[in-house]
Design a protein around this motif. Structure first.
Motif, PDB file in Angstrom:
ATOM      1  N   PRO A 394       0.837  -1.202   0.000  1.00  0.00           N
ATOM      2  CA  PRO A 394       0.000   0.000   0.000  1.00  0.00           C
ATOM      3  C   PRO A 394       0.872   1.252   0.000  1.00  0.00           C
ATOM      4  O   PRO A 394       2.018   1.221   0.472  1.00  0.00           O
ATOM      5  N   PRO A 395       0.359   2.359  -0.511  1.00  0.00           N
ATOM      6  CA  PRO A 395       1.152   3.590  -0.533  1.00  0.00           C
ATOM      7  C   PRO A 395       1.555   4.022   0.864  1.00  0.00           C
ATOM      8  O   PRO A 395       0.775   3.912   1.813  1.00  0.00           O
ATOM      9  N   ALA A 396       2.780   4.494   0.986  1.00  0.00           N
ATOM     10  CA  ALA A 396       3.290   4.902   2.299  1.00  0.00           C
ATOM     11  C   ALA A 396       2.901   6.340   2.608  1.00  0.00           C
ATOM     12  O   ALA A 396       2.630   7.144   1.711  1.00  0.00           O
ATOM     13  N   ASP A 397       2.862   6.657   3.896  1.00  0.00           N
ATOM     14  CA  ASP A 397       2.669   8.039   4.331  1.00  0.00           C
ATOM     15  C   ASP A 397       4.000   8.764   4.139  1.00  0.00           C
ATOM     16  O   ASP A 397       4.979   8.464   4.820  1.00  0.00           O
ATOM     17  N   GLU A 398       4.037   9.711   3.221  1.00  0.00           N
ATOM     18  CA  GLU A 398       5.296  10.378   2.900  1.00  0.00           C
ATOM     19  C   GLU A 398       5.106  11.882   2.818  1.00  0.00           C
ATOM     20  O   GLU A 398       4.007  12.365   2.505  1.00  0.00           O
ATOM     21  N   PRO A 399       6.183  12.648   3.044  1.00  0.00           N
ATOM     22  CA  PRO A 399       6.110  14.100   2.878  1.00  0.00           C
ATOM     23  C   PRO A 399       6.064  14.483   1.407  1.00  0.00           C
ATOM     24  O   PRO A 399       6.405  13.676   0.532  1.00  0.00           O
ATOM     25  N   HIS A 400       5.649  15.696   1.147  1.00  0.00           N
ATOM     26  CA  HIS A 400       5.623  16.189  -0.232  1.00  0.00           C
ATOM     27  C   HIS A 400       7.035  16.399  -0.766  1.00  0.00           C
ATOM     28  O   HIS A 400       7.313  16.163  -1.936  1.00  0.00           O
ATOM     29  N   ASP A 401       7.941  16.822   0.104  1.00  0.00           N
ATOM     30  CA  ASP A 401       9.335  17.043  -0.287  1.00  0.00           C
ATOM     31  C   ASP A 401      10.197  16.854   0.947  1.00  0.00           C
ATOM     32  O   ASP A 401       9.723  16.934   2.080  1.00  0.00           O
ATOM     33  N   ARG A 402      11.476  16.588   0.729  1.00  0.00           N
ATOM     34  CA  ARG A 402      12.420  16.455   1.834  1.00  0.00           C
ATOM     35  C   ARG A 402      13.767  17.024   1.416  1.00  0.00           C
ATOM     36  O   ARG A 402      14.193  16.896   0.273  1.00  0.00           O
ATOM     37  N   ARG A 403      14.454  17.642   2.361  1.00  0.00           N
ATOM     38  CA  ARG A 403      15.774  18.225   2.122  1.00  0.00           C
ATOM     39  C   ARG A 403      16.661  17.970   3.336  1.00  0.00           C
ATOM     40  O   ARG A 403      16.173  17.600   4.409  1.00  0.00           O
ATOM     41  N   GLU A 404      17.958  18.217   3.149  1.00  0.00           N
ATOM     42  CA  GLU A 404      18.909  18.116   4.252  1.00  0.00           C
ATOM     43  C   GLU A 404      19.758  19.375   4.286  1.00  0.00           C
ATOM     44  O   GLU A 404      20.230  19.836   3.246  1.00  0.00           O
ATOM     45  N   VAL A 405      19.934  19.919   5.468  1.00  0.00           N
ATOM     46  CA  VAL A 405      20.826  21.057   5.668  1.00  0.00           C
ATOM     47  C   VAL A 405      22.010  20.552   6.472  1.00  0.00           C
ATOM     48  O   VAL A 405      21.867  20.179   7.649  1.00  0.00           O
ATOM     49  N   TRP A 406      23.167  20.529   5.838  1.00  0.00           N
ATOM     50  CA  TRP A 406      24.363  19.989   6.510  1.00  0.00           C
ATOM     51  C   TRP A 406      25.015  21.071   7.355  1.00  0.00           C
ATOM     52  O   TRP A 406      25.291  22.178   6.882  1.00  0.00           O
ATOM     53  N   VAL A 407      25.241  20.742   8.618  1.00  0.00           N
ATOM     54  CA  VAL A 407      25.842  21.692   9.554  1.00  0.00           C
ATOM     55  C   VAL A 407      27.225  21.239   9.988  1.00  0.00           C
ATOM     56  O   VAL A 407      27.841  21.836  10.855  1.00  0.00           O
ATOM     57  N   GLY A 408      27.711  20.162   9.399  1.00  0.00           N
ATOM     58  CA  GLY A 408      29.031  19.630   9.697  1.00  0.00           C
ATOM     59  C   GLY A 408      29.360  18.549   8.686  1.00  0.00           C
ATOM     60  O   GLY A 408      28.576  18.252   7.789  1.00  0.00           O
ATOM     61  N   ALA A 412      23.618  16.453   9.759  1.00  0.00           N
ATOM     62  CA  ALA A 412      22.654  17.102   8.879  1.00  0.00           C
ATOM     63  C   ALA A 412      21.325  17.268   9.596  1.00  0.00           C
ATOM     64  O   ALA A 412      20.950  16.450  10.440  1.00  0.00           O
ATOM     65  N   LEU A 413      20.609  18.339   9.258  1.00  0.00           N
ATOM     66  CA  LEU A 413      19.273  18.574   9.795  1.00  0.00           C
ATOM     67  C   LEU A 413      18.261  18.170   8.723  1.00  0.00           C
ATOM     68  O   LEU A 413      18.243  18.752   7.639  1.00  0.00           O
ATOM     69  N   PRO A 414      17.402  17.183   8.992  1.00  0.00           N
ATOM     70  CA  PRO A 414      16.413  16.756   7.994  1.00  0.00           C
ATOM     71  C   PRO A 414      15.190  17.669   7.994  1.00  0.00           C
ATOM     72  O   PRO A 414      14.600  17.940   9.040  1.00  0.00           O
ATOM     73  N   LEU A 415      14.812  18.170   6.826  1.00  0.00           N
ATOM     74  CA  LEU A 415      13.654  19.045   6.672  1.00  0.00           C
ATOM     75  C   LEU A 415      12.608  18.343   5.808  1.00  0.00           C
ATOM     76  O   LEU A 415      12.944  17.735   4.775  1.00  0.00           O
ATOM     77  N   PHE A 416      11.333  18.468   6.198  1.00  0.00           N
ATOM     78  CA  PHE A 416      10.255  17.809   5.466  1.00  0.00           C
ATOM     79  C   PHE A 416       9.139  18.813   5.194  1.00  0.00           C
ATOM     80  O   PHE A 416       8.749  19.579   6.084  1.00  0.00           O
ATOM     81  N   GLU A 417       8.631  18.784   3.963  1.00  0.00           N
ATOM     82  CA  GLU A 417       7.506  19.645   3.604  1.00  0.00           C
ATOM     83  C   GLU A 417       6.242  18.812   3.471  1.00  0.00           C
ATOM     84  O   GLU A 417       6.253  17.736   2.863  1.00  0.00           O
ATOM     85  N   TYR A 418       5.149  19.341   4.009  1.00  0.00           N
ATOM     86  CA  TYR A 418       3.845  18.686   3.900  1.00  0.00           C
ATOM     87  C   TYR A 418       2.846  19.677   3.318  1.00  0.00           C
ATOM     88  O   TYR A 418       2.908  20.877   3.594  1.00  0.00           O
ATOM     89  N   ARG A 419       1.937  19.168   2.507  1.00  0.00           N
ATOM     90  CA  ARG A 419       0.878  19.992   1.935  1.00  0.00           C
ATOM     91  C   ARG A 419      -0.447  19.668   2.619  1.00  0.00           C
ATOM     92  O   ARG A 419      -0.792  18.497   2.792  1.00  0.00           O
ATOM     93  N   VAL A 420      -1.177  20.702   2.991  1.00  0.00           N
ATOM     94  CA  VAL A 420      -2.432  20.530   3.698  1.00  0.00           C
ATOM     95  C   VAL A 420      -3.496  20.048   2.725  1.00  0.00           C
ATOM     96  O   VAL A 420      -3.778  20.700   1.712  1.00  0.00           O
ATOM     97  N   ALA A 421      -4.094  18.899   3.006  1.00  0.00           N
ATOM     98  CA  ALA A 421      -5.182  18.362   2.195  1.00  0.00           C
ATOM     99  C   ALA A 421      -6.519  18.765   2.791  1.00  0.00           C
ATOM    100  O   ALA A 421      -6.647  18.908   4.016  1.00  0.00           O
ATOM    101  N   ALA A 422      -7.506  19.000   1.930  1.00  0.00           N
ATOM    102  CA  ALA A 422      -8.836  19.377   2.410  1.00  0.00           C
ATOM    103  C   ALA A 422      -9.394  18.268   3.302  1.00  0.00           C
ATOM    104  O   ALA A 422      -9.361  17.097   2.947  1.00  0.00           O
TER     105      ALA A 422
END
Length: 582
Positions: A394-408, A412-422
């Protein structure tokens, strides 16, 4: 100057049309690689383009270069954890699978084409291996979430079976041109050199590139060029020593991709575009090289060979090779069906032409037809086959986008974007309220976006459908956050049907569960942990979706931990779903 400008114009036009054609591939249900081939064929001498192109040497160079880029990118995106469940079976398919397929298909080809047995075996060797470019592209862009065991087996096999195919083609060409030099000893030595040197250069080269990626401070765009140039160096060096350069560059990619650093994201982003360019360019050139009218001369023979390969030779080789690994019947059937042929067979078919093997043009035309049929029939039916054979998750629960900000170097700091569904739980709420549902400080909102503009994070903010919200959060919270936003097209009923109505802790005693639900266990199982019982009954490494039946109940693996241990188990009751027999 006019000639160069014309070449630029033609090359740009063909690639431009190929990329635009990709937008309709999903609607037509056709593999994207097939559309690239089609553009090349339409531009060729039998198509409206009328371009005369018969330079096999140039096509061979383009094909080898493109395959190196595609395998490097495939290796970069291969999680080393997949080797835990599929290395041994994939290695069997990359060796015995190719040999068994070639032997069966070679006999059939000799009979169908009425040619010398050596020529029949050579044709079988050309189309005997699965193609990494086709497998990587179609599995990762088919929209199907596959059982990890099946997906890993197919990807590792396609990335590592080229040495055997190249070896067989080389040996058979040698037998045809210089039969006095052929021998079993020479065959064995060549195989060991191909695989051994390829593996060695891949391991050493990958470690060097991974170390350089961590230590060098370059402009963002140069990291990918460093890895690409290093990959080409590995290919060339391994090939010069009679090793498998394609195996070497795939292994190097796996090592670099799994030793993540501050530059990894830059590399993956650029390599994705380079891999698509390589695939488009290679298939367009190969399409230009073929003459469709020549393919019609042996259309029935090619159709018979393609059907025999898809329905007899490949399935028999797979079932015999994977017999010791306890794959289910459905998994075996899917692995057999997704034996995709692509650029590698066409590139291998060029080799006899370049070497001057008699009737080599016949081999090229038939091999090309087999590739077309494989992409058209097998490639276009992957989603349907996955659903029919129940290897789709079955389809997994996933973010709309994901990024990493490397601080060393290694942080790394993991960033996740989610879109609000009606209608989702996030609609009408403040992002900080959603973050507060998790452990203190575990999840933090860093930005909210509406209509492409950042929103003020004041207390009066309320989320609307379509808003994007960025969170700084650990990987373990990704699915829970996604469920709040409805970011994935999650069918709850389908998930309950697949994974079971109840979640059970892996470390609970099997006897306690049996007592609670009133079913019997085998001797000695009552005092064991539930995950141990499940693994013992499976008799193989577990992946998400694995299931075992116990007295009408079904235990399903819901999640796997990073350490390779079962992290979640679902329980399906007999009333909800009868016991599924694999």
């Amino acid at each position: 100057m006019t000639t160069i400008s014309t070449l630029f114009l033609l090359a740009g036009l063909l690639l431009f049309i190929s990329v635009l054609a990709s937008t309709v591939s999903a609607r037509l249900g056709l593999p994207l690689l097939l559309l690239f081939l089609g553009v090349g064929m339409l531009a060729g001498e039998d198509g409206p383009g009328g371009i005369l192109f018969s330079d096999f040497f140039t096509a061979n160079f383009v094909g080898q270069l493109a395959l190196a880029v595609i395998l490097l990118d495939g290796g970069l995106r291969t999680d080393a954890a997949t080797f835990r469940v599929a290395l041994k079976p994939a290695a069997v398919l990359a060796t015995w699978g190719v040999i068994g397929t070639v032997a069966l298909l070679g006999v059939f080809a000799t009979w169908v084409l009425d040619v010398d047995w050596r020529l029949g075996l050579l044709l079988a060797a050309i189309v005997g291996s699965t193609d990494a470019a086709a497998v990587f592209a179609l599995l990762r862009h088919s929209g199907v979430r596959l059982n990890e065991r099946v997906k890993s087996t197919l990807e590792i096999e396609s990335g590592s079976n080229d040495p055997m195919a190249i070896l067989l083609v080389t040996v058979l060409v040698e037998i045809l041109l210089h039969p006095e030099r052929a021998g079993v000893a020479a065959f064995a030595v060549l195989l060991l050199k191909q695989a051994g040197i390829g593996l060695l250069f891949g391991l050493v080269g990958g470690k060097i590139l991974a170390a350089l990626l961590r230590r060098l401070n370059l402009a963002e765009g140069l990291y990918a060029l460093l890895i690409l140039s290093g990959g080409l160096l590995i290919v060339g060096a391994a090939n010069l020593l009679d090793g498998s350069g394609l195996l070497a560059v795939y292994i190097a990619g796996v090592i670099v991709g799994n030793r993540r650093s501050h530059a990894t994201e830059h590399v993956l982003r650029v390599m994705d575009g380079l891999a698509w360019l390589a695939q488009a360019g290679m298939f367009v050139v190969l399409g230009l090289l073929v003459t469709p009218s020549h393919l019609a001369d042996h259309a029935w023979e090619a159709l018979a060979m393609a059907l025999f390969l898809m329905l007899v030779a490949r399935p028999l080789a797979v079932m015999i090779g994977l017999l010791p690994f306890r794959y289910t019947r459905n998994e075996l059937a899917f692995v057999s069906w997704v034996g995709l042929r692509g650029a590698v067979p066409v590139v291998l078919a060029i080799f006899p032409v370049v070497m001057g093997v008699p009737d080599s043009r016949l081999l090229f035309d038939v091999a090309f037809s087999v590739v077309l049929l494989s992409l058209l029939v097998q490639g276009a039916t992957i989603p349907a086959a996955a659903r029919l054979l129940k290897v789709e998750l079955p389809p997994a629960d996933e973010p709309h986008d994901r990024r990493e900000v490397w601080v060393g170097e290694e942080a790394a700091l993991p960033l996740f974007e989610y879109r609000v569904a009606a209608g989702s739980a996030a609609e009408g709420r403040h992002p900080d309220d959603l973050a507060a549902e998790f452990a203190s400080g575990e999840v933090r909102c860093i930005a909210a976006v509406r209509d492409g503009k950042a929103l003020e994070m004041g207390g009066e903010l309320r989320l609307r459908p379509g808003d994007g919200v960025w969170f700084l959060a650990p990987e373990t919270t990704v699915e829970r956050l996604a469920r709040l936003f409805g970011a994935a097209t999650l069918d709850i009923g389908r998930n309950l049907s697949f994974f079971g109505e109840f979640a059970v802790a892996p470390d609970c005693l099997a006897g306690d569960l049996a007592a609670a639900y009133g079913f019997a266990l085998a001797d000695g199982e009552a005092g064991q942990r539930l995950d141990v019982v499940l693994l013992e009954r499976l008799g193989r490494p577990a992946v998400v979706g694995d299931r075992v039946g116990i007295a009408g109940f079904v235990l399903v693996v819901r999640a796997m931990g990073d350490d390779g241990r079962i992290a979640g188990i679902g329980l399906k009751c007999p009333v909800a779903l009868p016991l599924l027999e694999d």
